[in-house]
Design a protein around this motif. Sequence first.
Motif, PDB file in Angstrom:
ATOM      1  N   SER A   1      -4.827  -4.688  -5.343  1.00 47.47           N
ATOM      2  CA  SER A   1      -5.810  -5.756  -5.605  1.00 47.47           C
ATOM      3  C   SER A   1      -7.150  -5.466  -4.950  1.00 47.47           C
ATOM      4  O   SER A   1      -7.775  -6.344  -4.375  1.00 47.47           O
ATOM      5  N   GLY A   2      -7.572  -4.212  -4.991  1.00 49.99           N
ATOM      6  CA  GLY A   2      -8.866  -3.825  -4.450  1.00 49.99           C
ATOM      7  C   GLY A   2      -8.900  -3.559  -2.955  1.00 49.99           C
ATOM      8  O   GLY A   2      -9.926  -3.190  -2.418  1.00 49.99           O
ATOM      9  N   THR A   3      -7.772  -3.716  -2.266  1.00 49.43           N
ATOM     10  CA  THR A   3      -7.726  -3.504  -0.825  1.00 49.43           C
ATOM     11  C   THR A   3      -6.963  -2.215  -0.527  1.00 49.43           C
ATOM     12  O   THR A   3      -5.912  -1.963  -1.109  1.00 49.43           O
ATOM     13  N   ASP A   4      -7.523  -1.397   0.362  1.00 46.18           N
ATOM     14  CA  ASP A   4      -6.865  -0.158   0.739  1.00 46.18           C
ATOM     15  C   ASP A   4      -5.454  -0.419   1.261  1.00 46.18           C
ATOM     16  O   ASP A   4      -5.246  -1.339   2.050  1.00 46.18           O
ATOM     17  N   VAL A   5      -4.497   0.375   0.832  1.00 49.88           N
ATOM     18  CA  VAL A   5      -3.140   0.283   1.334  1.00 49.88           C
ATOM     19  C   VAL A   5      -3.093   1.070   2.629  1.00 49.88           C
ATOM     20  O   VAL A   5      -3.459   2.245   2.668  1.00 49.88           O
ATOM     21  N   VAL A   6      -2.667   0.422   3.700  1.00 43.93           N
ATOM     22  CA  VAL A   6      -2.602   1.051   5.015  1.00 43.93           C
ATOM     23  C   VAL A   6      -1.738   2.304   4.950  1.00 43.93           C
ATOM     24  O   VAL A   6      -0.624   2.285   4.427  1.00 43.93           O
ATOM     25  N   GLY A   7      -2.241   3.402   5.464  1.00 46.87           N
ATOM     26  CA  GLY A   7      -1.486   4.663   5.486  1.00 46.87           C
ATOM     27  C   GLY A   7      -1.580   5.462   4.207  1.00 46.87           C
ATOM     28  O   GLY A   7      -1.014   6.538   4.108  1.00 46.87           O
ATOM     29  N   SER A   8      -2.276   4.928   3.197  1.00 48.34           N
ATOM     30  CA  SER A   8      -2.404   5.666   1.934  1.00 48.34           C
ATOM     31  C   SER A   8      -3.390   6.816   2.126  1.00 48.34           C
ATOM     32  O   SER A   8      -4.549   6.592   2.437  1.00 48.34           O
ATOM     33  N   PRO A   9      -2.920   8.024   1.944  1.00 49.79           N
ATOM     34  CA  PRO A   9      -3.824   9.159   2.122  1.00 49.79           C
ATOM     35  C   PRO A   9      -4.740   9.303   0.921  1.00 49.79           C
ATOM     36  O   PRO A   9      -4.452   8.817  -0.155  1.00 49.79           O
TER      37      PRO A   9
END
Length: 80
Positions: free
Chosen positions: A70-78
């Motif tokens: 939903s437009g927010t960076d996923v934590v830990g996503s490289p």
Amino acid sequence: MTSITLTTNASVQGRLLARNGAITLDNNTVTKAVCISSSAAASLHLVKTVVNGTGGTAVSSDFTMHIKASGTDVVGSPTI
């Protein structure tokens, strides 16, 4: 919707739906489902595949991918 009739010793915990025909329950017990939660975390695996079918020379490092929910960076996503 059509009818559902409970007769002798029939019991329901939850909901019943009769869509295309009447239903009569006699000596039946209908209980709601019990969901068991899993402690295992969900995972997503990304695989980059580059197809150079028309004589191209691109490689996977020529393209980047990064996951957002939903437009927010996923934590830990490289950014790969």
